[in-house]
Design a protein around this motif. Structure first.
Motif, PDB file in Angstrom:
ATOM      1  N   LYS A  48       0.828  -1.209   0.000  1.00  0.00           N
ATOM      2  CA  LYS A  48       0.000   0.000   0.000  1.00  0.00           C
ATOM      3  C   LYS A  48       0.859   1.254   0.000  1.00  0.00           C
ATOM      4  CE  LYS A  48      -4.019   0.515   1.679  1.00  0.00           C
ATOM      5  NZ  LYS A  48      -5.311   0.588   2.369  1.00  0.00           N
ATOM      6  N   SER A  49       2.011   1.209   0.644  1.00  0.00           N
ATOM      7  CA  SER A  49       2.875   2.392   0.678  1.00  0.00           C
ATOM      8  C   SER A  49       3.378   2.745  -0.724  1.00  0.00           C
ATOM      9  CB  SER A  49       4.060   2.171   1.626  1.00  0.00           C
ATOM     10  OG  SER A  49       4.854   1.079   1.186  1.00  0.00           O
ATOM     11  N   GLU A  50       3.629   1.738  -1.558  1.00  0.00           N
ATOM     12  CA  GLU A  50       4.044   2.011  -2.939  1.00  0.00           C
ATOM     13  C   GLU A  50       2.899   2.623  -3.733  1.00  0.00           C
ATOM     14  OE1 GLU A  50       7.453  -1.436  -3.418  1.00  0.00           O
ATOM     15  OE2 GLU A  50       5.522  -1.734  -4.411  1.00  0.00           O
ATOM     16  N   LEU A  51       1.692   2.121  -3.512  1.00  0.00           N
ATOM     17  CA  LEU A  51       0.537   2.694  -4.188  1.00  0.00           C
ATOM     18  C   LEU A  51       0.322   4.140  -3.749  1.00  0.00           C
ATOM     19  CD1 LEU A  51      -1.923  -0.336  -3.916  1.00  0.00           C
ATOM     20  CD2 LEU A  51      -0.633   0.383  -5.936  1.00  0.00           C
ATOM     21  N   ALA A  52       0.457   4.396  -2.447  1.00  0.00           N
ATOM     22  CA  ALA A  52       0.289   5.760  -1.938  1.00  0.00           C
ATOM     23  C   ALA A  52       1.335   6.698  -2.544  1.00  0.00           C
ATOM     24  CB  ALA A  52       0.384   5.768  -0.408  1.00  0.00           C
ATOM     25  N   ASP A  53       2.571   6.231  -2.664  1.00  0.00           N
ATOM     26  CA  ASP A  53       3.624   7.045  -3.271  1.00  0.00           C
ATOM     27  C   ASP A  53       3.294   7.363  -4.732  1.00  0.00           C
ATOM     28  OD1 ASP A  53       6.388   8.223  -3.452  1.00  0.00           O
ATOM     29  OD2 ASP A  53       6.593   6.577  -4.899  1.00  0.00           O
ATOM     30  N   LEU A  54       2.823   6.364  -5.466  1.00  0.00           N
ATOM     31  CA  LEU A  54       2.448   6.595  -6.865  1.00  0.00           C
ATOM     32  C   LEU A  54       1.313   7.607  -6.977  1.00  0.00           C
ATOM     33  CD1 LEU A  54       2.604   2.990  -8.351  1.00  0.00           C
ATOM     34  CD2 LEU A  54       4.045   4.941  -8.988  1.00  0.00           C
ATOM     35  N   ILE A  55       0.337   7.508  -6.094  1.00  0.00           N
ATOM     36  CA  ILE A  55      -0.783   8.456  -6.112  1.00  0.00           C
ATOM     37  C   ILE A  55      -0.271   9.872  -5.898  1.00  0.00           C
ATOM     38  CG2 ILE A  55      -2.848   9.206  -4.842  1.00  0.00           C
ATOM     39  CD1 ILE A  55      -3.389   6.137  -4.383  1.00  0.00           C
ATOM     40  N   LEU A  73      -3.782   6.905 -12.715  1.00  0.00           N
ATOM     41  CA  LEU A  73      -4.127   7.402 -11.384  1.00  0.00           C
ATOM     42  C   LEU A  73      -5.407   6.776 -10.841  1.00  0.00           C
ATOM     43  CD1 LEU A  73      -3.634   9.194  -8.951  1.00  0.00           C
ATOM     44  CD2 LEU A  73      -4.735  11.077 -10.219  1.00  0.00           C
ATOM     45  N   ALA A  74      -6.479   6.775 -11.609  1.00  0.00           N
ATOM     46  CA  ALA A  74      -7.758   6.229 -11.114  1.00  0.00           C
ATOM     47  C   ALA A  74      -7.622   4.750 -10.755  1.00  0.00           C
ATOM     48  CB  ALA A  74      -8.858   6.428 -12.157  1.00  0.00           C
ATOM     49  N   MET A  75      -6.873   4.008 -11.552  1.00  0.00           N
ATOM     50  CA  MET A  75      -6.678   2.585 -11.269  1.00  0.00           C
ATOM     51  C   MET A  75      -5.941   2.399  -9.951  1.00  0.00           C
ATOM     52  SD  MET A  75      -5.445   1.582 -15.103  1.00  0.00           S
ATOM     53  CE  MET A  75      -5.284  -0.159 -14.831  1.00  0.00           C
ATOM     54  N   ILE A  76      -4.877   3.152  -9.777  1.00  0.00           N
ATOM     55  CA  ILE A  76      -4.042   3.011  -8.576  1.00  0.00           C
ATOM     56  C   ILE A  76      -4.820   3.439  -7.335  1.00  0.00           C
ATOM     57  CG2 ILE A  76      -1.929   3.801  -7.445  1.00  0.00           C
ATOM     58  CD1 ILE A  76      -0.738   3.986 -10.352  1.00  0.00           C
ATOM     59  N   GLU A  77      -5.652   4.466  -7.460  1.00  0.00           N
ATOM     60  CA  GLU A  77      -6.486   4.879  -6.324  1.00  0.00           C
ATOM     61  C   GLU A  77      -7.445   3.755  -5.923  1.00  0.00           C
ATOM     62  OE1 GLU A  77      -6.682   9.712  -6.835  1.00  0.00           O
ATOM     63  OE2 GLU A  77      -8.070   8.487  -8.030  1.00  0.00           O
ATOM     64  N   ARG A  78      -8.039   3.062  -6.895  1.00  0.00           N
ATOM     65  CA  ARG A  78      -8.926   1.925  -6.578  1.00  0.00           C
ATOM     66  C   ARG A  78      -8.153   0.818  -5.861  1.00  0.00           C
ATOM     67  NH1 ARG A  78     -10.598   2.503 -11.784  1.00  0.00           N
ATOM     68  NH2 ARG A  78      -9.652   0.555 -12.424  1.00  0.00           N
ATOM     69  N   HIS A  80      -5.452   1.092  -4.134  1.00  0.00           N
ATOM     70  CA  HIS A  80      -5.026   1.521  -2.802  1.00  0.00           C
ATOM     71  C   HIS A  80      -6.106   1.172  -1.784  1.00  0.00           C
ATOM     72  CE1 HIS A  80      -4.079   4.353   0.515  1.00  0.00           C
ATOM     73  NE2 HIS A  80      -2.859   3.920   0.246  1.00  0.00           N
ATOM     74  N   SER A  81      -7.368   1.278  -2.196  1.00  0.00           N
ATOM     75  CA  SER A  81      -8.481   0.904  -1.318  1.00  0.00           C
ATOM     76  C   SER A  81      -8.599  -0.598  -1.168  1.00  0.00           C
ATOM     77  CB  SER A  81      -9.802   1.445  -1.880  1.00  0.00           C
ATOM     78  OG  SER A  81      -9.766   2.842  -1.938  1.00  0.00           O
ATOM     79  N   ASN A  82      -8.179  -1.343  -2.202  1.00  0.00           N
ATOM     80  CA  ASN A  82      -8.292  -2.793  -2.177  1.00  0.00           C
ATOM     81  C   ASN A  82      -7.125  -3.425  -2.942  1.00  0.00           C
ATOM     82  OD1 ASN A  82      -9.097  -5.442  -2.010  1.00  0.00           O
ATOM     83  ND2 ASN A  82     -10.731  -5.253  -3.514  1.00  0.00           N
ATOM     84  N   PRO A  83      -5.934  -3.473  -2.336  1.00  0.00           N
ATOM     85  CA  PRO A  83      -4.776  -4.031  -3.042  1.00  0.00           C
ATOM     86  C   PRO A  83      -4.919  -5.517  -3.368  1.00  0.00           C
ATOM     87  CG  PRO A  83      -4.206  -3.498  -0.773  1.00  0.00           C
ATOM     88  CD  PRO A  83      -5.592  -2.986  -1.012  1.00  0.00           C
ATOM     89  N   PHE A  84      -5.867  -6.204  -2.704  1.00  0.00           N
ATOM     90  CA  PHE A  84      -6.074  -7.628  -2.973  1.00  0.00           C
ATOM     91  C   PHE A  84      -6.808  -7.857  -4.299  1.00  0.00           C
ATOM     92  CE2 PHE A  84      -5.792  -7.236   1.667  1.00  0.00           C
ATOM     93  CZ  PHE A  84      -4.641  -7.987   1.862  1.00  0.00           C
ATOM     94  N   ALA A  85      -7.233  -6.773  -4.945  1.00  0.00           N
ATOM     95  CA  ALA A  85      -7.914  -6.899  -6.239  1.00  0.00           C
ATOM     96  C   ALA A  85      -6.934  -7.236  -7.365  1.00  0.00           C
ATOM     97  CB  ALA A  85      -8.648  -5.601  -6.570  1.00  0.00           C
ATOM     98  N   LEU A  86      -5.660  -7.037  -7.116  1.00  0.00           N
ATOM     99  CA  LEU A  86      -4.656  -7.313  -8.149  1.00  0.00           C
ATOM    100  C   LEU A  86      -4.237  -8.784  -8.107  1.00  0.00           C
ATOM    101  CD1 LEU A  86      -2.574  -4.093  -7.664  1.00  0.00           C
ATOM    102  CD2 LEU A  86      -3.682  -4.776  -9.787  1.00  0.00           C
ATOM    103  N   PRO A  87      -4.251  -9.443  -9.253  1.00  0.00           N
ATOM    104  CA  PRO A  87      -3.844 -10.855  -9.277  1.00  0.00           C
ATOM    105  C   PRO A  87      -2.349 -11.012  -9.035  1.00  0.00           C
ATOM    106  CG  PRO A  87      -4.215 -10.060 -11.502  1.00  0.00           C
ATOM    107  CD  PRO A  87      -4.624  -8.948 -10.576  1.00  0.00           C
ATOM    108  N   LEU A  88      -1.990 -12.096  -8.370  1.00  0.00           N
ATOM    109  CA  LEU A  88      -0.591 -12.415  -8.100  1.00  0.00           C
ATOM    110  C   LEU A  88      -0.273 -13.787  -8.680  1.00  0.00           C
ATOM    111  CD1 LEU A  88      -0.391 -11.318  -4.350  1.00  0.00           C
ATOM    112  CD2 LEU A  88       0.253  -9.983  -6.372  1.00  0.00           C
TER     113      LEU A  88
END
Length: 152
Positions: A48-55, A73-78, A80-88
């Motif tokens: 989340k800290s990396e997402l916050a930095d990018l924002i 930006l809009a994608m990264i903001e989403r 940031h609210s739910n980092p588990f939405a990204l597939p790993l």
């Protein structure tokens, strides 16, 4: 097909077409330039800290330092609210790997005058990724460092 593991959110940003380059400390191998490669999202959890930095950077006059298109930006903001939405640990799709460029030669594309990155040793080379083809459904895969063989 050769695959390249990229941490999230970068892998998904490539697949969305808002991250046109992958940055590495070395030029892409000659044998792979002009070929299609698989884009693999690494297993490392999103920070989340990396997402916050990018924002913060995308909202600032330093947005060029992200080498992302404004639509990111809009994608990264989403996320940031739910980092588990990204597939790993999955193949997300494929892209054509272009001729590498020196990072300082492409920063003007993002509104900068020069590359003043403190990660210079990590981002000397910009690898163009074009002709993005998402994989549906995405395919779970363990991945590896560097380029590795993936069987579709």
């Amino acid at each position: 097909m050769k695959a390249l593991t990229i941490w999230q959110p970068w892998a998904t940003l490539i697949m969305a077409g808002v991250k046109p380059y992958e940055f590495r400390g070395w030029p892409a191998p000659r044998a792979l330039r002009g070929t299609r490669i698989a884009i693999h999202a690494g297993a490392r959890p999103v920070r989340k800290s990396e997402l916050a930095d990018l924002i913060l950077r995308l909202r600032s006059t330093e947005s060029w330092s992200t080498a992302l298109k404004p639509e990111a930006l809009a994608m990264i903001e989403r996320w940031h609210s739910n980092p588990f939405a990204l597939p790993l640990a999955s193949i997300l799709g494929t892209a054509m790997l272009g001729e590498p460029k020196r990072a300082y030669d492409i920063v003007s594309e993002f509104g900068a005058k020069l590359n003043d990155s403190d990660r210079d040793e990590h981002s000397n080379w910009a690898w163009p990724l074009t002709d993005i083809v998402p994989l549906e459904p995405i395919q779970p895969a363990k991945g590896a460092q560097g380029f590795w063989d993936w069987r579709a």
